[in-house]
Design an enzyme around this catalytic site. Structure first.
Site, mmCIF file in Angstrom:
data_model
loop_
_atom_site.group_PDB
_atom_site.id
_atom_site.type_symbol
_atom_site.label_atom_id
_atom_site.label_comp_id
_atom_site.label_asym_id
_atom_site.label_seq_id
_atom_site.Cartn_x
_atom_site.Cartn_y
_atom_site.Cartn_z
ATOM 1 N N GLY A 267 0.775 -1.237 0.000
ATOM 2 C CA GLY A 267 0.000 0.000 0.000
ATOM 3 C C GLY A 267 0.806 1.286 0.000
ATOM 4 O O GLY A 267 0.215 2.377 -0.021
ATOM 5 N N ARG A 343 -8.196 2.886 -13.820
ATOM 6 C CA ARG A 343 -8.038 3.634 -12.567
ATOM 7 C C ARG A 343 -8.744 5.006 -12.581
ATOM 8 O O ARG A 343 -9.405 5.364 -11.598
ATOM 9 C CB ARG A 343 -6.564 3.783 -12.198
ATOM 10 C CG ARG A 343 -5.823 2.443 -12.100
ATOM 11 C CD ARG A 343 -4.458 2.552 -11.473
ATOM 12 N NE ARG A 343 -4.549 2.918 -10.083
ATOM 13 C CZ ARG A 343 -4.327 4.112 -9.589
ATOM 14 N NH1 ARG A 343 -3.933 5.088 -10.396
ATOM 15 N NH2 ARG A 343 -4.483 4.385 -8.324
ATOM 16 N N CYS A 386 -18.026 2.736 -25.012
ATOM 17 C CA CYS A 386 -19.334 3.389 -24.965
ATOM 18 C C CYS A 386 -19.799 3.618 -23.531
ATOM 19 O O CYS A 386 -20.765 3.002 -23.067
ATOM 20 C CB CYS A 386 -20.338 2.565 -25.741
ATOM 21 S SG CYS A 386 -19.841 2.402 -27.452
#
Ligand code: LLP
Length: 461
Positions: A267, A343, A386
């Site tokens: 992390g 992301r 789309c």
């Protein structure tokens, strides 16, 4: 700008262009097509070594979290440096083994381990690759031995591992993943250490579990694991968690349980060019003094960095297809989008985007959104999918662009390719590994036929 990835002259008479090590990004994209993930081997090696050096005083086993980016050829680079691997599925387990990492350095995490995955992690005879599989050096998969540690997420998982280990006659070793209820101050989708998250076991339940799995059976609980979320910008949450776990270790000791391993997870934040997180050395400065006393008591430290090893080493290259002037802003439509790098769509994550060879020599010196140039256009950088969430960057000021221009999306090495998908039937991108002036294809671009082949194989007769 970034180690090994910056704007330089490819030759003395050329203008400055994006270079990955000694390779020109334009040339790489011409040869391999776009969208394309390019990684710098040297940048990966440097960040792995930097991580190890920062935490050297507590000599951790550094298990690369391969969910961040799991190409076998990237894993082999890290395995050769002595990295262990943190895996979360049977597929990742087999990749880690194929990388040449010894099974003893593999930690197997994940909340939903299935029976076949556990069996494969215990014994090569149950390999998901098949009994004939060969390792990197031609070694047979059978007899490869169990993984070093299971990171265990529930009492039910303890029972399942113990049962399968008993039926195979193999000893399993595990760490209990503790949920310390510590806020990592990161995006709510990537926070894992709060009581409302599905991860880990509440502190109050841990002593009873150790008591239960202390004697007999094939599963031996030997340690504790914690992972708070990702990315985490400061060492504070880790320090809080280590304090909580230090108390737990003392409580366990008073009931006669000795902790041999402490895994503090991954992390560690990385600078994408927005909210500069602490450097890895600062994490180490804060954490080493807290971990050293545990180390001195004989507790082995394990860490699971993913992003901090691979993030800055990877660039996504995408070719501009259209530049469209909307009513309120311009859209730069490239061949990469949310299906290539999810992301921004999923976490509104920031990635610096800039042309590989900007017109007028407007080459940036850093990854900040606001570059000090005149004549920039304001635009959204979007893809072909789309969905209105299909963007890589919004409201960005970029040098003028035309169809055919190459854009670079920086710091895309972590959770880029590994989270890419086939939505709208777009093939997944190719990957290349750059080392000095050598550029090697490490994963060919997926072909459209591969997306359809399995359906054709069950066509009605
Ligand atoms: N260990 C465990 C138990 C984890 O769940 C993770 C990441 C890591 C280690 C590695 O974390 P790192 O050092 O890479 O930050 N897709 C999100 C990140 C999700 C992280 C999932 N777990 C993103 O793109 O930001």
């Amino acid at each position: 700008m970034l180690p090994f990835i910056d704007y330089r002259q490819a030759s003395p008479d050329s203008s400055r262009t994006l270079m990955i090590d000694a390779c020109d990004a334009e040339a790489i994209a011409r040869e391999h097509g776009t969208p394309l993930y390019a990684y710098s081997r040297r940048a990966m090696v440097a960040s792995f070594r930097r991580f190890e050096a920062a935490f050297a005083p507590v000599a951790p086993l550094v298990c690369y979290a391969l969910k961040a980016s799991g190409n076998l050829h990237l894993l082999r680079v890290l395995a050769d440096l002595g990295a262990g691997m943190d895996v979360v599925s049977g597929g990742e387990l087999e990749r880690a083994w194929l990388s040449g990492s010894p099974m003893s350095k593999i930690v197997f995490a994940g909340v939903g381990k299935s029976e076949p995955e556990i069996a494969a992690a215990l014994s090569g005879s149950h390999s998901l690759l098949g009994a004939d599989a060969k390792g990197r050096r031609g070694e047979p998969v059978t007899g490869r031995g169990p993984v070093g540690l299971f990171n265990i997420e529930s009492a039910g998982e303890c029972e399942r591992i113990d049962r399968i280990a008993s039926s195979l006659g193999i000893d399993a070793r595990g760490c209990i993943r503790v949920n310390p209820d510590v806020d990592a101050h990161t995006h709510r989708y990537t926070t894992t250490g709060r009581s409302e998250n599905k991860f880990g076991i509440a502190l109050s339940e841990v002593p009873a579990l150790f008591a239960r799995f202390r004697n007999g059976g094939r599963l031996r609980l030997i340690g504790l694991h914690v992972h708070l979320g990702s990315p985490i910008a400061t060492p504070g949450p880790y320090a809080e968690a280590v304090a909580v776990i230090g108390d737990l270790i003392d409580r366990l000791a008073s009931q006669g349980t000795t902790i041999e391993v402490l895994n503090i997870g991954g992390g560690y934040g990385v600078d994408y060019g927005q909210d500069a997180p602490a450097a890895i050395e600062s994490f180490a400065t804060a954490l080493v003094p807290l971990l050293a006393p545990l180390k001195a008591r004989g507790i082995r430290i394990v860490m699971e960095p993913g992003r901090s090893i691979i993030c800055q080493a990877g660039v996504l290259l995408t070719r501009v297809q259209y530049v469209k002037q909307g009513r309120t802003k311009a859209f730069v439509i490239g061949d990469a989008g949310m299906h290539t790098l999810i992301r921004p769509a999923l976490y509104e994550a920031y990635h610096f985007v800039w042309p590989a060879t900007p017109r007028g020599g407007l080459t940036p010196g850093d990854l900040r959104e606001d570059q000090p140039f005149d004549g920039l256009i304001t635009c959204d950088v979007v893809g072909p999918v789309c969905e209105s969430s299909d963007f890589l960057a919004q409201g960005r000021r970029l040098p003028p662009l035309e169809p055919g221009d190459l854009l670079a999306v920086f710091c895309a090495g972590a959770y880029g390719m590994s989270m890419s998908m086939n939505y709208n039937d777009h093939p997944r991108p190719a990957e290349v590994l750059v080392d000095g002036s050598a550029c090697r294809l490490i994963r060919p671009r997926q072909r459209a036929i591969e997306l359809i082949a399995s359906e054709l194989s069950v066509e009605e007769r």
